[in-house]
Enzyme design. Structure first.
Site, PDB file in Angstrom:
ATOM      1  CB  THR A  74      -0.593  -0.350   0.779  1.00 39.71           C
ATOM      2  OG1 THR A  74      -2.453  -1.231   1.255  1.00 39.71           O
ATOM      3  CG2 THR A  74      -2.032   0.957   1.234  1.00 39.71           C
ATOM      4  CG  ASN A  95       2.737  -1.625   3.579  1.00 42.66           C
ATOM      5  OD1 ASN A  95       2.829  -0.583   2.458  1.00 42.66           O
ATOM      6  ND2 ASN A  95       1.230  -2.470   3.804  1.00 42.66           N
ATOM      7  CG  ASP A 157      -2.242   5.976   8.878  1.00 39.45           C
ATOM      8  OD1 ASP A 157      -1.804   5.275   7.638  1.00 39.45           O
ATOM      9  OD2 ASP A 157      -2.179   5.616   9.858  1.00 39.45           O
ATOM     10  NE  ARG A 158      -0.049   0.633   4.722  1.00 43.52           N
ATOM     11  CZ  ARG A 158      -1.182   0.470   5.509  1.00 43.52           C
ATOM     12  NH1 ARG A 158      -1.657   0.949   6.652  1.00 43.52           N
ATOM     13  NH2 ARG A 158      -1.489  -1.044   5.062  1.00 43.52           N
ATOM     14  CG  HIS A 288      -5.801  -8.402   3.239  1.00 43.98           C
ATOM     15  ND1 HIS A 288      -4.469  -8.525   2.776  1.00 43.98           N
ATOM     16  CD2 HIS A 288      -5.597  -7.146   2.759  1.00 43.98           C
ATOM     17  CE1 HIS A 288      -4.054  -7.758   2.258  1.00 43.98           C
ATOM     18  NE2 HIS A 288      -3.564  -6.521   3.012  1.00 43.98           N
ATOM     19  CG  ASP A 329      -2.681   0.522  -2.667  1.00 42.51           C
ATOM     20  OD1 ASP A 329      -3.885   0.071  -3.557  1.00 42.51           O
ATOM     21  OD2 ASP A 329      -2.566   0.027  -1.999  1.00 42.51           O
ATOM     22  CG  HIS A 330      -1.232  -2.876  -4.162  1.00 44.58           C
ATOM     23  ND1 HIS A 330      -2.388  -4.302  -3.724  1.00 44.58           N
ATOM     24  CD2 HIS A 330      -1.315  -2.624  -2.697  1.00 44.58           C
ATOM     25  CE1 HIS A 330      -2.609  -4.032  -2.322  1.00 44.58           C
ATOM     26  NE2 HIS A 330      -2.371  -3.102  -1.889  1.00 44.58           N
TER      27      HIS A 330
HETATM   28 ZN   LIG Z   1      -2.838  -1.543  -0.476  1.00 40.14          ZN
END
Ligand SMILES: [Zn+2]
Length: 539
Positions: A74, A95, A157-158, A288, A329-330
């Site tokens: 991410t 990460n 947040d990231r 996930h 993001d992926h």
């Molecule tokens: Zn991600």
């Protein structure tokens, strides 16, 4: 102000009226990131979309986009989207990574933390863009005109920080059970934040489960995994934040905030273009928790379709020209149990013997060293040699560690930091890169591991599937390939199989507003959004 090339774009476009009417310079630039939205999922569901994701498909569609680096996580992924740079340049290599020189007990650092805050750790941190080494689109716009507003809202947040950058006017993300902002912001939150947080609190206390859409009924097939089953929709438990994060309500709340801020701040009405980044994180939590091929993901993606439609409607209501780019993001892949049942014979969970602590223990015995010899945040990717290993032994221990990894049949390749340091940054189409080039695109000499380990395709690095059944993070294309969609109202669309990179997004958007980026500062290249002889890129 460097908008002079806009005129030439308009003249060029006007001369090709057969293809398109001139499209005005966007006043709002919107970047939507759908966490874990692989190109495979886009291909699988694109015909089912009836809302925003259908409308975006009338724009310029790159179904073959790439998060080109190996560490498909991410934070690195989000760091590429609005910086024009790969993780080797953004510095966001993962990460979490290991920094043995950091002056605290916890040697793991989190990509979006400020480690200078006393008492912080990788899990109890102050959110910051400190580790991001490059400017974002928002930072670049602000440098040209302080009147540009930069807004970032995301589930994580990231995602919010890596999309927004160093000079965000407003940033909001979920922490615990409510949306919060950076500790540096003063004053009360906007009304839309308070209203959304109140609504989220009610939803967590009393979840409202939505019926499975008719289009998803055929995907509702139970798959047993560990101590539970996935594939079918379960009733959400009251009081469970985790259940909220895999519900349609999570992305809806982020979307509500984005729409609220478009309206309340009157984005697009100022003297300079505004940037709005929206990170829809729930697809990742669904992937996930349940994998990618069950009823849960089907319902989730139809939810994204609806949220994107709501964002477009809010942008239409501003009556100013805008551009939307949507990507991920992926990518991701399904849980090995269902992959296997569907014929992917090599799908498996990781051999627990590959835990860095276990391999490190063996090396400690062999070399008479203190454990741990190997440090890592996960059983693949960046693996670090303990820094107290004597210099005279390091080369031999490194070689032994490499050979140990390679002796396991689930390991595809191991690269050393030295090998990657000597390689040039990759060029050429990202679908043709070697495995080493994929790792090189995310290699930072200060932050990366001493060894970089790639597992074979379809090896899921989750040994115990009780809590999380599937993941991403590999250098394989199911994790690297993501859709990249550009949409401008009134512009003629087209679809191109060209394998572009997410690092190409920034220069492509910058060209639309005549924002110049000095050569050599980024990795990406402008992509022409005009299907005819016009060209939206600088010549
Ligand atoms: Zn991600």
């Amino acid at each position: 102000m460097k908008y002079s090339c806009l005129l030439s774009i308009l003249v060029l476009t006007a001369s090709t009226a057969l293809y398109a009417e001139p499209v005005a310079q966007p006043r709002i630039i919107v970047a939507i990131s759908v966490d874990q939205f692989s190109a495979d999922l886009f291909a699988e569901y694109r015909s089912l979309f009836t809302g925003g994701l259908k409308r975006l498909q009338s724009g310029v569609v790159f179904a073959n986009g790439y998060q080109s680096h190996a560490a498909t996580e991410t934070c690195p992924g989000h760091s590429t989207i609005l910086t024009g740079s790969r993780p080797a340049r953004t510095g966001i290599i993962a990460n979490d990574w290991i920094d043995q020189s950091i002056d605290r007990a916890d040697k793991k650092v989190y990509c979006a933390e400020d480690p200078t805050v006393p008492g912080s750790s990788s899990t109890n941190y102050t959110v910051s863009a400190k580790f991001l080494k490059v400017p974002t689109l928002g930072d670049r716009l602000k440098a040209v005109s302080a009147q540009s507003r930069v807004i970032s809202v995301a589930g994580k947040d990231r995602a919010a920080v890596m999309l927004g950058g160093h000079s965000i006017d407003q940033v909001w993300y979920l922490s615990g059970a409510s949306f919060v902002t950076l500790s540096t912001r003063k004053g009360p939150p906007p009304a839309i934040i308070e209203a959304t947080n109140a609504a989220v609190a009610k939803l967590i206390a009393k979840p409202a489960s939505a019926p499975l859409p008719a289009a998803c009924q055929t995907r509702s097939v139970s798959v047993p995994v560990a101590d539970h089953e996935v594939g079918i929709i379960h009733e959400a438990k009251a009081g469970d934040v985790g259940a909220f994060k895999v519900s349609l309500a999570f992305d809806r709340a982020v979307t509500d905030i984005g729409i609220g801020l478009i309206h309340d701040l009157q984005l697009g009405s100022g003297p300079a273009p505004d940037v709005l980044a929206i990170g829809l994180s729930a697809t990742d939590y669904v992937g996930h928790a349940f994998g990618t091929e069950g009823a849960e993901m089907c319902a989730q993606l139809l939810g994204v379709d609806d949220n994107v439609a709501r964002i477009l409607k809010a942008l239409d209501a501003t009556r100013v020209p805008y551009v939307v780019v949507l990507t991920a993001d992926h990518g991701g892949t399904d849980l090995p149990e269902r992959n296997q049942a569907r014929g992917t014979a090599d799908a498996a969970r990781i051999d627990p013997a590959l835990a860095p602590s276990k391999l490190g223990q063996q090396l400690a015995t062999e070399f008479g060293l203190n454990s741990p010899v190997l440090l890592a945040t996960q059983p693949f990717g960046d693996i670090y040699l303990a820094r107290d290993i004597p210099d005279s032994m390091r080369a031999r221990v490194l070689e032994a560690a490499r050979n140990k990894y390679l002796s396991y049949p689930q390991v595809a390749a191991v690269f050393t930091a030295d090998e990657l340091r000597r390689m040039p940054a990759p060029s050429g189409p990202p679908d043709e890169w070697t495995l080493a080039e994929r790792f090189r695109a995310g290699f930072d000499p200060q932050r990366s591991g001493d060894l970089l380990v790639a597992l074979k395709p379809h090896i899921t690095p989750i040994a115990d599937a009780r809590y999380s059944v599937a993941t991403h993070g590999s250098p394989w294309n199911y994790d690297r390939r993501v859709p990249i969609l550009f949409y401008r109202p009134g512009a003629v669309g087209y679809e191109h199989p060209l394998p572009i990179e997410t690092a190409d997004i920034l220069p492509t958007l910058a060209a639309l507003i005549g924002l110049s980026i000095p050569a050599g500062e980024i990795d990406g290249h402008c992509v022409d959004l005009d299907p005819g002889p016009g060209n939206t890129c600088p010549r």
